[in-house]
Scaffold this active site. Structure first.
Site, mmCIF file in Angstrom:
data_model
loop_
_atom_site.group_PDB
_atom_site.id
_atom_site.type_symbol
_atom_site.label_atom_id
_atom_site.label_comp_id
_atom_site.label_asym_id
_atom_site.label_seq_id
_atom_site.Cartn_x
_atom_site.Cartn_y
_atom_site.Cartn_z
ATOM 1 N N ASP A 20 19.420 -26.756 -16.412
ATOM 2 C CA ASP A 20 20.407 -27.159 -17.402
ATOM 3 C C ASP A 20 21.790 -27.073 -16.746
ATOM 4 O OD1 ASP A 20 21.595 -27.611 -20.048
ATOM 5 O OD2 ASP A 20 22.103 -25.469 -19.971
ATOM 6 N N ASP A 22 25.475 -27.372 -18.718
ATOM 7 C CA ASP A 22 26.498 -26.661 -19.494
ATOM 8 C C ASP A 22 25.995 -25.312 -19.991
ATOM 9 O OD1 ASP A 22 28.777 -28.791 -19.852
ATOM 10 O OD2 ASP A 22 26.892 -29.858 -20.148
ATOM 11 N N ASP A 229 19.949 -22.090 -21.011
ATOM 12 C CA ASP A 229 20.569 -21.065 -21.851
ATOM 13 C C ASP A 229 20.515 -21.350 -23.342
ATOM 14 O OD1 ASP A 229 22.517 -23.218 -21.744
ATOM 15 O OD2 ASP A 229 23.954 -21.786 -22.543
#
Length: 295
Positions: A20, A22, A229
């Site tokens: 991922d 961001d 996240d």
């Protein structure tokens, strides 16, 4: 409870990193990534592809991949709807057109953005729910919500297979909205800032598709590591062999079904480095010879 790093013979199993962006490789607020630079350089030297898996658009990823030094690796955009394949990952009989400006072959694994927007309009009226899509927002609104500059916000609006939206109705209406979308073959996925409506594959499905492409070209099974996240990363973390949940505000709700799981103590790119080092540190990546994926 975390597990110890796997000790594998690097000569027998190539490796892939799916990450991922961001809140993971990129800081959530500043978008900086300098803490990860040494590991990105090391993995590139070893021939280990670092593959972005993001809600961002293809247009956003083209300049960003160059900044990160990932211009020759595949990418997964719009939460799994779009895949970009550099020359070494292309199949001569399958990718003959739809090339991006960087030479990557583009594969849309989901539904067309026009269909998604039409169905969103239909269900908003039928269900009486209130939301605002990214495509309906002014450039100034997108900049204010995301912290992006004007040129970056324009790229974020160039969507192919997913539509972000801000949900403005009560939470109890979400279930009916999700069910209605599912009837059209659409998925509703929670991101950090927006809900994302996608068609077809999620992040994990696109990762599985790309691993399948690797196996068909290379003829062997790679060892895969995934890092994320947020809630929209759960399928990504479940689709890989080893996973890292990077600490963030949503960590308590992110519980992937994944036995080989490490939870970082640090957030953002510092947590990314921590997770890479845990699984593929001195006993892992340090032992890997340089691998040439398709030679």
């Amino acid at each position: 409870m975390t597990m110890k790093p796997l000790l594998l013979d690097p000569a027998l199993q190539p490796r892939l990193v799916f990450t991922d962006l961001d809140g993971s490789l990129l800081d959530h607020d500043s978008f900086q990534w300098q803490q990860a630079k040494p590991w990105l350089k090391r993995l590139k030297t070893l021939g280990v592809p670092v593959i972005p898996v993001t809600c961002r658009t293809r247009a956003e990823l083209l300049p960003l991949r160059e900044q990160l030094g990932l211009g020759d690796t595949p990418f997964i955009a719009e939460n799994g709807s779009v895949v970009g394949l550099p020359p070494a990952w292309r199949h001569a009989h399958l990718e003959r057109d739809s090339y991006g400006s960087d030479g990557s072959a583009m594969r849309n694994l989901g539904l067309d953005i026009d269909f998604i927007r039409k169905r969103l309009s239909v269900w908003r009226e039928r269900l009486g729910v209130v939301f605002r899509t990214l495509g309906e927002m002014t450039l100034e609104e997108v900049m204010a919500l995301t912290g992006l500059k004007a040129d970056e916000a324009r790229l974020a609006r160039m969507r192919q297979g997913s539509e972000p939206l801000l949900w403005q109705s009560d939470a109890s209406s979400l279930a009916a909205f999700r069910e209605a979308l599912q009837g059209d073959g659409l998925n509703l996925v929670q991101g950090r800032r927006f809900w994302h409506v996608t068609g077809g594959l999620d992040k994990g499905g696109a990762v599985t598709w790309l691993v399948g492409r690797f196996k068909s070209l290379r003829g062997c099974e790679p060892l895969t590591l995934g890092l994320g996240d947020g809630p929209n990363d759960q399928s990504l973390l479940e689709a890989v062999d080893q996973a890292v949940v990077i600490r963030g505000s949503d960590v308590s709700t992110l519980a992937p079904c994944q036995p080989a799981l490490y939870r970082s103590r640090s957030a953002g790119p510092s947590g990314w480095v921590e997770g890479i080092a845990y699984w593929w540190g001195a006993e892992g990546a340090g032992a890997m010879p340089k691998q040439s994926l398709f030679s």
